[in-house]
Design an enzyme around this catalytic site. Sequence first.
Site, PDB file in Angstrom:
ATOM      1  N   CYS A 154     -12.354  14.117   1.765  1.00 22.85           N
ATOM      2  CA  CYS A 154     -12.843  14.821   2.383  1.00 22.85           C
ATOM      3  C   CYS A 154     -11.654  15.252   3.123  1.00 22.85           C
ATOM      4  O   CYS A 154     -11.539  16.498   3.921  1.00 22.85           O
ATOM      5  CB  CYS A 154     -14.381  14.687   3.379  1.00 22.85           C
ATOM      6  SG  CYS A 154     -13.824  13.560   4.407  1.00 22.85           S
ATOM      7  N   HIS A 172     -15.980  11.846   9.104  1.00 23.25           N
ATOM      8  CA  HIS A 172     -16.087  12.878   7.753  1.00 23.25           C
ATOM      9  C   HIS A 172     -15.055  14.075   8.311  1.00 23.25           C
ATOM     10  O   HIS A 172     -15.146  13.781   9.332  1.00 23.25           O
ATOM     11  CB  HIS A 172     -17.302  13.471   7.044  1.00 23.25           C
ATOM     12  CG  HIS A 172     -17.901  14.285   6.551  1.00 23.25           C
ATOM     13  ND1 HIS A 172     -17.158  14.561   5.661  1.00 23.25           N
ATOM     14  CD2 HIS A 172     -18.240  15.726   6.228  1.00 23.25           C
ATOM     15  CE1 HIS A 172     -17.419  15.612   4.586  1.00 23.25           C
ATOM     16  NE2 HIS A 172     -18.380  16.140   4.947  1.00 23.25           N
TER      17      HIS A 172
END
Length: 373
Positions: free
Chosen positions: A53, A320
């Site tokens: 990510c 994330h």
Amino acid sequence: MASQRSFPEDDFSIYYVLAECTDHYDPCPVNEAEENQPHFQGVTGLRNLGNTCYMNAILQCLCSISPLVEYFLSGKYINSLQKDCSEVATAFAYVMTDMWLGDSDCVSPEIFRSALGNLYPVFMKKTQQDAQEFLIYVLNELHEALKKYHWRKSYEKKSIPRCCRRMIANESSIITRLFEGQLSYSIICLKCENCTYKNEVFTVISLPIPSEYECSLQDCLQCFFQQDTLTWNNRIHCSFCETKQETAVRAAISKAPKTIVFHLKRFDILGTMKRKLRTDIHYPLTNLDLTPYICPTFRKHPKYNLCAVVNHFGDLDGGHYTAFCKNSVTQAWYSFDDTRVSEIPDTSVQTAAAYLLFYSCQPFSIPRQKCKS
Ligand SMILES: [Zn+2]
């Protein structure tokens, strides 16, 4: 690097083609399912290859910087490619082309990941990496692949051994032209008041966060650019006093880049303890005024508009990343969370998760095409 050199104006012709594609797209009927939403150029998700990510968020941001998109999509990069290190830049161009000109809602950055992984094996591991560090690796590799030498007038190219050329020539690339700025530090001896200057090139400015809970981007900037007094072990040798003295140091921007990237230092290290600052930092979407921090003679375009944001959720190790980017064709903001893409209102762009902010002094919009008479 010299800042007086003038570069050709950016050419936006590729966007006319993209704008036409968008204009001619028939909006789907109101009662059609969500998956039939129009797919706009550059509004494309990226597949997660296992904790990638951080890579996806950075790719989305870079692929929303119009002059960079234009440079790659128009094929101009091919003329600058250095044969011995072209792999990363070529792979980057492929991903960008898929994202802007492909039909798919989602593409895989696999080729780009392997090209970069060949040079830096850490990016082949399925472990989370810091997006800011990754950005610097990518910008460096693109610069190395696309740089050109500009010879200073007083030197003849042929008379200089190859190994010394880098020292004498100025290197420039699309990356330095867009992202490279210069800080000038004034260093004043507090005893004899002798002042010296030291310059430092930057592509990202790492800003301290002066509050635990809430502050503004201007507060972070003020904190970075305020005068610092160096005492005790940090004293600096003064050539006039010929001894170490207490010193006042202050930074100012002596060359402001077209696109300035701010890294918000959310990861605090206290001894062996790492913690994340979750401060809600208020940052403007338009008209960020950098006038107070730019040396007076270089204040040509001091107002900046936000064009992309990298967000970080969770903690340092298990977090994330997502990105918010403004699309230059639709002029709307989109949230990119790997393959998930959605349009978001301007009011949702500022959040306490922001980690990297990309500001540009050029408006990223398509110039109106003149009507053919
Ligand atoms: Zn002194």
